[in-house]
Structure formats: structure tokens, C-alpha cells
Write a protein that holds these residues in place. Sequence first.
Motif, PDB file in Angstrom:
ATOM      1  N   PRO A 102       0.799  -1.232   0.000  1.00  0.00           N
ATOM      2  CA  PRO A 102       0.000   0.000   0.000  1.00  0.00           C
ATOM      3  C   PRO A 102       0.829   1.279   0.000  1.00  0.00           C
ATOM      4  CG  PRO A 102      -0.888  -1.584   1.575  1.00  0.00           C
ATOM      5  CD  PRO A 102       0.433  -2.128   1.115  1.00  0.00           C
ATOM      6  N   SER A 103       2.065   1.212   0.488  1.00  0.00           N
ATOM      7  CA  SER A 103       2.874   2.432   0.606  1.00  0.00           C
ATOM      8  C   SER A 103       3.659   2.768  -0.655  1.00  0.00           C
ATOM      9  CB  SER A 103       3.852   2.292   1.779  1.00  0.00           C
ATOM     10  OG  SER A 103       4.737   1.207   1.570  1.00  0.00           O
ATOM     11  N   PHE A 104       3.646   1.901  -1.657  1.00  0.00           N
ATOM     12  CA  PHE A 104       4.524   2.111  -2.810  1.00  0.00           C
ATOM     13  C   PHE A 104       4.162   3.369  -3.597  1.00  0.00           C
ATOM     14  CE2 PHE A 104       5.965   1.314  -7.207  1.00  0.00           C
ATOM     15  CZ  PHE A 104       7.322   1.186  -6.954  1.00  0.00           C
ATOM     16  N   GLY A 105       2.899   3.711  -3.643  1.00  0.00           N
ATOM     17  CA  GLY A 105       2.498   4.913  -4.372  1.00  0.00           C
ATOM     18  C   GLY A 105       3.119   6.173  -3.800  1.00  0.00           C
ATOM     19  N   PHE A 106       3.339   6.172  -2.485  1.00  0.00           N
ATOM     20  CA  PHE A 106       3.992   7.328  -1.867  1.00  0.00           C
ATOM     21  C   PHE A 106       5.448   7.430  -2.321  1.00  0.00           C
ATOM     22  CE2 PHE A 106       0.453   6.345   0.925  1.00  0.00           C
ATOM     23  CZ  PHE A 106      -0.087   7.602   1.175  1.00  0.00           C
ATOM     24  N   ILE A 107       6.101   6.276  -2.468  1.00  0.00           N
ATOM     25  CA  ILE A 107       7.486   6.277  -2.946  1.00  0.00           C
ATOM     26  C   ILE A 107       7.547   6.823  -4.372  1.00  0.00           C
ATOM     27  CG2 ILE A 107       9.499   4.830  -3.444  1.00  0.00           C
ATOM     28  CD1 ILE A 107       8.550   2.936  -1.240  1.00  0.00           C
ATOM     29  N   PRO A 149      -4.433   7.323  -3.951  1.00  0.00           N
ATOM     30  CA  PRO A 149      -5.141   6.460  -4.913  1.00  0.00           C
ATOM     31  C   PRO A 149      -4.483   5.094  -5.079  1.00  0.00           C
ATOM     32  CG  PRO A 149      -4.887   8.675  -5.794  1.00  0.00           C
ATOM     33  CD  PRO A 149      -4.040   8.606  -4.562  1.00  0.00           C
ATOM     34  N   TYR A 150      -3.147   5.065  -5.074  1.00  0.00           N
ATOM     35  CA  TYR A 150      -2.439   3.784  -5.212  1.00  0.00           C
ATOM     36  C   TYR A 150      -2.734   2.888  -4.014  1.00  0.00           C
ATOM     37  CZ  TYR A 150       1.354   0.669  -6.705  1.00  0.00           C
ATOM     38  OH  TYR A 150       2.083  -0.411  -7.147  1.00  0.00           O
ATOM     39  N   MET A 151      -2.706   3.464  -2.824  1.00  0.00           N
ATOM     40  CA  MET A 151      -3.010   2.704  -1.618  1.00  0.00           C
ATOM     41  C   MET A 151      -4.425   2.149  -1.664  1.00  0.00           C
ATOM     42  SD  MET A 151      -3.096   4.037   2.336  1.00  0.00           S
ATOM     43  CE  MET A 151      -4.554   5.007   1.958  1.00  0.00           C
ATOM     44  N   VAL A 157      -8.560  -3.472  -4.343  1.00  0.00           N
ATOM     45  CA  VAL A 157      -8.571  -4.322  -5.537  1.00  0.00           C
ATOM     46  C   VAL A 157      -7.672  -5.540  -5.359  1.00  0.00           C
ATOM     47  CG1 VAL A 157      -8.095  -4.418  -8.015  1.00  0.00           C
ATOM     48  CG2 VAL A 157      -9.097  -2.347  -7.012  1.00  0.00           C
ATOM     49  N   VAL A 158      -6.440  -5.301  -4.910  1.00  0.00           N
ATOM     50  CA  VAL A 158      -5.478  -6.401  -4.797  1.00  0.00           C
ATOM     51  C   VAL A 158      -5.721  -7.232  -3.538  1.00  0.00           C
ATOM     52  CG1 VAL A 158      -3.030  -6.995  -4.621  1.00  0.00           C
ATOM     53  CG2 VAL A 158      -3.768  -5.112  -6.109  1.00  0.00           C
ATOM     54  N   GLY A 172      -4.657   6.930   5.296  1.00  0.00           N
ATOM     55  CA  GLY A 172      -3.646   7.378   4.350  1.00  0.00           C
ATOM     56  C   GLY A 172      -3.349   8.855   4.336  1.00  0.00           C
ATOM     57  N   VAL A 173      -4.140   9.653   5.067  1.00  0.00           N
ATOM     58  CA  VAL A 173      -3.918  11.100   5.061  1.00  0.00           C
ATOM     59  C   VAL A 173      -3.840  11.661   6.478  1.00  0.00           C
ATOM     60  CG1 VAL A 173      -4.826  13.347   4.353  1.00  0.00           C
ATOM     61  CG2 VAL A 173      -5.028  11.388   2.811  1.00  0.00           C
TER      62      VAL A 173
END
Length: 205
Positions: A102-107, A149-151, A157-158, A172-173
Motif C-alpha cells: 500500500p505504501s509504494f504509491g507514496f514512494i 489512490p495507489y493505496m 482491488v489487490v 492514508g492522510v
Amino acid sequence: MSAIAVPARRPVLADAVLPRATWLTDLALVLGGAAFVALLAQVTIPLPIVPITGQTLAVIVVGASLGARRGAAALVTYLLAGLAGAPVFAGLTGSIAAVATPSFGFILGFIPAAFVAGAFAERSWDRRSWKAFLGFVAASIVPFLLGVPYMAMILNVVLGAQYDLAGILQVGVTPFILGGLVKAAIAAVLIPLAWRGVRAVDERA
């Protein structure tokens, strides 16, 4: 037809410290910036979904110190190193499997965030603390534009979770607002202070 004036790029801290930089110097700065982000990534406060880390502070400092392009390049290097297996992500982790967390979108969002911080620095917003703070807060918001959104996609979904919008914002915020402001404030003290140090050295030379 009148020409549109484009603000000239002004030197950032790296340019002031290393005024005769070569491509080798730039490469060293990019690698050093990536290493600095990796170091502060290990400063973590665990949370259920996405941990609070020192990465955002590092991203701002690297972007402001190196400028938009080199700052973004440092974060691309950091990202690729982690995906290649180097233990540079939070918790000394790193692998291609990070894309499913879940954290990859932040990276991913750290790359444009460093660019934004560098762009403000190239317009001399990093010389005064109050302007630096505003610019760094703006840069701190950028990772959320990709990360949230990625999280949500990974969780719902995943992983098959059932988070609604309020739930996504809650995990997430909301937990990161105060910390983000504090980290922007720290950077807004450190970078102008570094500029004062550079000017003091120049005056003595």
C-alpha cells in the motif's frame, strides 16, 4: 506578439557549495541524495497500513539542496535501488514485491515531490524560512496525490479490503498531516540556515 518571460534558474545549495560541478559531481550528488533518503527511511513510526517515516523530510532536503532535476534523479535512483533489492525502503526492505504494498504509491510520489521542492529552491524560496515552509508544504502534498489512490487500489482491488473514501483518508492522510507540517518546518529551518552558513563562508573568503 510579446515574449513570455520565464524566471531564470537560480543556484541551489549544491551549486553554491560546488560552483564548478561536472557530470561526475552531479552523479555523486544524486547518489548521495538517494543514500540520504534511504537513511531517513529507517526512521519510522509503525502504523497499521503505511508507516510514518523520515523520508518526506529527506525528499524535501534533497530536492531543495540539489535542485529540481538532480533531486528528482536522486529519488528515481532510490526507487530503482529498492526495486532491485537494495534494503533502502523503510524497515531495511527492498524488492520488486514492493509494488504490491500500500505504501509504494507514496514512494513514486517522492520523485515529483523532490522536483517541486527543487523548483521552489531554484526560485530562491529556500532563502527565507516562511517562503521555504510554504514551498515545502506544497512539495509534501505531492506524494499523497499518487500515494492515496495507489493505496486505495492495493487495499481494495489487490487485497480485497472494503475501505470507503473516509476509511482511506483515515489511514492514508489524517495520521500524516501533523508530521508533514513538522517535517516541512524542520526543512524550512535547515535549508535557510545552510544558506546563511554558505554566505558567511563566502564573506570570509
